[in-house]
Design an enzyme around this catalytic site. Structure first.
Site, PDB file in Angstrom:
ATOM      1  N   ASP A  69       0.787  -1.165  -0.086  1.00  0.00           N
ATOM      2  CA  ASP A  69       0.000  -0.007   0.067  1.00  0.00           C
ATOM      3  C   ASP A  69       0.909   1.086   0.042  1.00  0.00           C
ATOM      4  O   ASP A  69       1.810   1.472   1.022  1.00  0.00           O
ATOM      5  CB  ASP A  69      -0.985   0.047   1.354  1.00  0.00           C
ATOM      6  N   VAL A  70       0.823   2.006  -1.237  1.00  0.00           N
ATOM      7  CA  VAL A  70       1.904   3.111  -1.249  1.00  0.00           C
ATOM      8  C   VAL A  70       1.508   4.274   0.050  1.00  0.00           C
ATOM      9  O   VAL A  70       2.647   5.129  -0.088  1.00  0.00           O
ATOM     10  CB  VAL A  70       2.000   3.701  -2.652  1.00  0.00           C
ATOM     11  N   ASN A  96       2.409   5.896  -9.747  1.00  0.00           N
ATOM     12  CA  ASN A  96       1.347   5.914 -10.682  1.00  0.00           C
ATOM     13  C   ASN A  96      -0.109   5.729  -9.773  1.00  0.00           C
ATOM     14  O   ASN A  96      -1.084   6.349 -10.140  1.00  0.00           O
ATOM     15  CB  ASN A  96       1.352   4.857 -11.737  1.00  0.00           C
ATOM     16  N   TYR A 168      -9.577  14.714  -5.467  1.00  0.00           N
ATOM     17  CA  TYR A 168      -8.601  14.331  -6.440  1.00  0.00           C
ATOM     18  C   TYR A 168      -7.889  15.374  -7.178  1.00  0.00           C
ATOM     19  O   TYR A 168      -6.750  15.455  -7.252  1.00  0.00           O
ATOM     20  CB  TYR A 168      -9.546  13.602  -7.523  1.00  0.00           C
ATOM     21  N   LYS A 172      -3.870  16.056  -7.235  1.00  0.00           N
ATOM     22  CA  LYS A 172      -3.060  16.334  -8.590  1.00  0.00           C
ATOM     23  C   LYS A 172      -2.264  17.523  -8.632  1.00  0.00           C
ATOM     24  O   LYS A 172      -1.152  17.688  -9.109  1.00  0.00           O
ATOM     25  CB  LYS A 172      -3.831  15.944  -9.724  1.00  0.00           C
TER      26      LYS A 172
END
Ligand code: BGC
Length: 270
Positions: A69-70, A96, A168, A172
């Site tokens: 899990d990043v 990613n 989101y 980003k």
């Protein structure tokens, strides 16, 4: 440039996070086809990750599936250690992994805000930090002019505001300035950091935006080039940014979006 037999990443190693599906899977396959040995990270879909590994092996490449899990520091560290144990060194990181948890702003829970920031932004921080540590610790590459390359997967929404997806878009936007600031900091060590900003790519994350005829028609109105992107469009961009063909490209976001960021709604208006 991509003539058969041209293997710009031959002998190099690449770790791709979130590589069991969608853009990550296509990037892993493209890097493998370009000659890289690939770490295929996944969190919850081991069978899909193994399928990506098998496809890379069938193409004659080397690959391994790595669970983590990043957003969790300890799991990221274990994953990078496993990558090194398997392939000996790290040349390329493609950070990613990304998720959406959409809600109107008034209804957005703290958990939805936090989880998206944890995976999309903190996850990239943890992986990029680990990659930089390893690039600095290992002997310089014999195969690339750069000591290491990092590609941060962003989105057109690092630029285009996105109602109903504030978590989101914020993640980003954060990825964009993290990428640029990191690029500025480590370029002196011959580490190249860049981003890719995909537009609407046909993957599970946005299935509802392309899977019915009506939704597809609405979506294509936002894309001057007139088609929804395919994961392979992003895979090819990642190969280029990871290879020495882009050796002088540092701290840039490459938009792979069919022109979505050209504000097509203004073509006949404004
Ligand atoms: C999002 C997709 C969306 C696309 C264009 C991507 O970053 O994940 O859901 O279709 O941007 O709006």
């Amino acid at each position: 440039m991509s003539s058969p037999g041209y293997l710009p990443l031959q002998g190099q190693t690449a770790l791709v996070t979130g590589a069991s599906s969608g853009i990550g899977a296509a990037v892993a396959l493209a890097l493998g086809a370009a000659g890289a040995s690939v770490g295929v990270n996944f969190r919850s879909h081991p069978n899909e990750a193994r399928a990506v590994v098998n496809r890379i092996r069938e193409q004659g490449g080397r690959a391994v599936a790595l669970r983590a899990d990043v957003s969790l520091e300890a799991e990221v560290q274990v994953m990078f250690a496993a990558m090194e144990d398997t392939f000996g060194r790290l040349d390329v990181l493609v950070a990613n992994s990304g998720i959406q948890q959409d809600a109107s702003f008034a209804d957005m829970s703290l958990a939805q805000w936090q989880r998206v920031l944890d995976v999309n932004l903190t996850g990239q921080f943890l992986c990029a930090r680990e990659a930089v540590r390893r690039f600095l610790a290992q002997p310089p590459s014999q195969l690339s002019r750069a000591r290491g390359k990092i590609i941060c997967m962003s989105s057109v929404h690092e630029l285009i505001p996105w109602a109903g997806h504030v978590n989101y878009a914020a993640s980003k936007g954060g990825v964009m300035l993290m990428m640029r600031s990191l690029a500025q900091e480590v370029a002196c060590h011959s580490i190249r950091v860049n981003g890719i900003a995909p537009g609407a790519i046909r993957t599970p994350i946005n299935r509802s935006a392309w899977s019915t005829e009506e939704a597809h028609e609405r979506l294509v109105r936002l894309i001057p080039y007139g088609r929804v992107g395919e994961p392979e469009d992003v895979g090819k961009a990642a190969v280029w940014l990871a290879s020495d063909d882009s050796d002088y490209v540092v701290g840039t976001t490459l938009f792979v979006d069919g022109g979505m960021t050209l504000y097509p709604a203004f073509k006949d208006n404004g």
